[in-house]
Write a protein that holds these residues in place. Structure first.
Motif, PDB file in Angstrom:
ATOM      1  N   ARG A   1      26.340  28.977  37.288  1.00 16.26           N
ATOM      2  CA  ARG A   1      27.198  28.592  36.160  1.00 16.26           C
ATOM      3  C   ARG A   1      27.923  27.289  36.451  1.00 16.26           C
ATOM      4  O   ARG A   1      28.072  26.441  35.580  1.00 16.26           O
ATOM      5  CB  ARG A   1      28.210  29.702  35.886  1.00 16.26           C
ATOM      6  N   ASN A   2      28.358  27.111  37.687  1.00 19.32           N
ATOM      7  CA  ASN A   2      29.152  25.942  38.042  1.00 19.32           C
ATOM      8  C   ASN A   2      28.321  24.730  38.452  1.00 19.32           C
ATOM      9  O   ASN A   2      28.872  23.652  38.622  1.00 19.32           O
ATOM     10  CB  ASN A   2      30.136  26.296  39.162  1.00 19.32           C
TER      11      ASN A   2
ATOM     12  N   ASN B   1      26.210  21.544  38.127  1.00 17.96           N
ATOM     13  CA  ASN B   1      26.251  20.525  37.073  1.00 17.96           C
ATOM     14  C   ASN B   1      24.857  19.960  36.856  1.00 17.96           C
ATOM     15  O   ASN B   1      24.361  19.172  37.650  1.00 17.96           O
ATOM     16  CB  ASN B   1      27.225  19.415  37.461  1.00 17.96           C
ATOM     17  N   SER B   2      24.239  20.359  35.753  1.00 16.45           N
ATOM     18  CA  SER B   2      22.891  19.876  35.468  1.00 16.45           C
ATOM     19  C   SER B   2      22.900  18.628  34.594  1.00 16.45           C
ATOM     20  O   SER B   2      21.856  18.049  34.335  1.00 16.45           O
ATOM     21  CB  SER B   2      22.079  20.977  34.773  1.00 16.45           C
TER      22      SER B   2
ATOM     23  N   CYS C   1      22.747  19.694  28.243  1.00 16.57           N
ATOM     24  CA  CYS C   1      23.013  20.882  27.450  1.00 16.57           C
ATOM     25  C   CYS C   1      22.269  20.707  26.134  1.00 16.57           C
ATOM     26  O   CYS C   1      22.447  19.701  25.450  1.00 16.57           O
ATOM     27  CB  CYS C   1      24.506  21.053  27.194  1.00 16.57           C
TER      28      CYS C   1
ATOM     29  N   TYR D   1      25.602  27.688  27.642  1.00 14.27           N
ATOM     30  CA  TYR D   1      24.533  27.108  28.451  1.00 14.27           C
ATOM     31  C   TYR D   1      24.807  27.310  29.940  1.00 14.27           C
ATOM     32  O   TYR D   1      23.914  27.665  30.701  1.00 14.27           O
ATOM     33  CB  TYR D   1      24.368  25.618  28.130  1.00 14.27           C
ATOM     34  N   ARG D   2      26.047  27.136  30.350  1.00 11.65           N
ATOM     35  CA  ARG D   2      26.385  27.312  31.766  1.00 11.65           C
ATOM     36  C   ARG D   2      26.222  28.772  32.201  1.00 11.65           C
ATOM     37  O   ARG D   2      25.724  29.043  33.291  1.00 11.65           O
ATOM     38  CB  ARG D   2      27.791  26.812  32.048  1.00 11.65           C
TER      39      ARG D   2
ATOM     40  N   THR E   1      22.620  29.444  32.593  1.00 11.81           N
ATOM     41  CA  THR E   1      22.146  28.880  33.854  1.00 11.81           C
ATOM     42  C   THR E   1      22.515  29.799  35.011  1.00 11.81           C
ATOM     43  O   THR E   1      21.721  29.994  35.935  1.00 11.81           O
ATOM     44  CB  THR E   1      22.720  27.465  34.068  1.00 11.81           C
TER      45      THR E   1
END
Length: 135
Positions: free
Chosen positions: A82-83, A85-86, A89, A98-99, A102
Motif C-alpha cells: 500500500r505504501n 510509491n508506483s 494511478c 489503488y494503493r 496494490t
C-alpha cells in the motif's frame, strides 16, 4: 529453475512493487481459472466477470474480507504494498483505493512465492460471494 522462497526473511524477498506485479498476474489467472471451473464458457461472460473481479474496488473488498484472517506478517506485506510509491494511478479509481489494491496484490504475490496454499482463501471468498456453480 525457480528459487525456493519459503522460509526467507522479508529482506530476502522481492520488493513490494515486484510482489504486487507478480500478485496482479497470479490473481488474474486465479480468477480466470475460478470462472472456468465454475462452468462459465462464453468468452463475453468470462471477460466481463473477470474484469469486474480484478478491478481495484473488488480487490479492496476482498482484502477487507481477508484482513481478520491475516497474520501480522501478512498485514505488514499489505502495508508495504500500500505504501510503495508506483507513481501511477488509473483514471478509473482514486488513489486510496489503488494503493489498497496494490497492497492486496503484494499479499497475493507474497503468498504465491512463500505459501501458495493460502490462496485457497480466495476460493472460500468467491464461493461465498458468487456461489459454487461447479458442475
Amino acid at each position: 529453475m525457480h528459487k525456493d522462497w519459503t522460509n526467507r526473511l522479508p529482506a530476502e524477498l522481492p520488493s513490494p512493487l515486484a510482489l504486487a506485479y507478480l500478485g496482479d498476474a497470479a490473481y488474474e489467472l486465479w480468477v480466470r481459472r475460478f470462472l472456468i471451473d465454475a462452468g462459465l464458457v462464453k468468452v463475453k461472460d468470462l471477460h466481463r466477470l473477470a474484469v469486474e473481479l480484478v478491478r481495484a474496488p473488488s480487490q479492496v473488498e476482498l482484502l477487507r474480507w481477508l484482513e481478520p484472517q491475516l497474520s501480522e506478517e501478512e498485514m505488514e506485506w499489505v502495508r508495504r504494498g500500500r505504501n510503495a510509491n508506483s507513481n501511477r494511478c488509473p483514471k478509473s479509481t482514486d488513489v486510496a483505493t489503488y494503493r489498497l489494491a496494490t497492497g492486496f496484490e503484494c499479499l497475493i504475490g507474497y503468498w504465491t512465492l512463500t505459501c501458495p496454499d493460502k490462496l485457497e482463501l480466495l476460493q472460500t471468498y468467491f464461493e461465498s460471494r458468487l456461489g459454487n456453480n461447479r458442475q
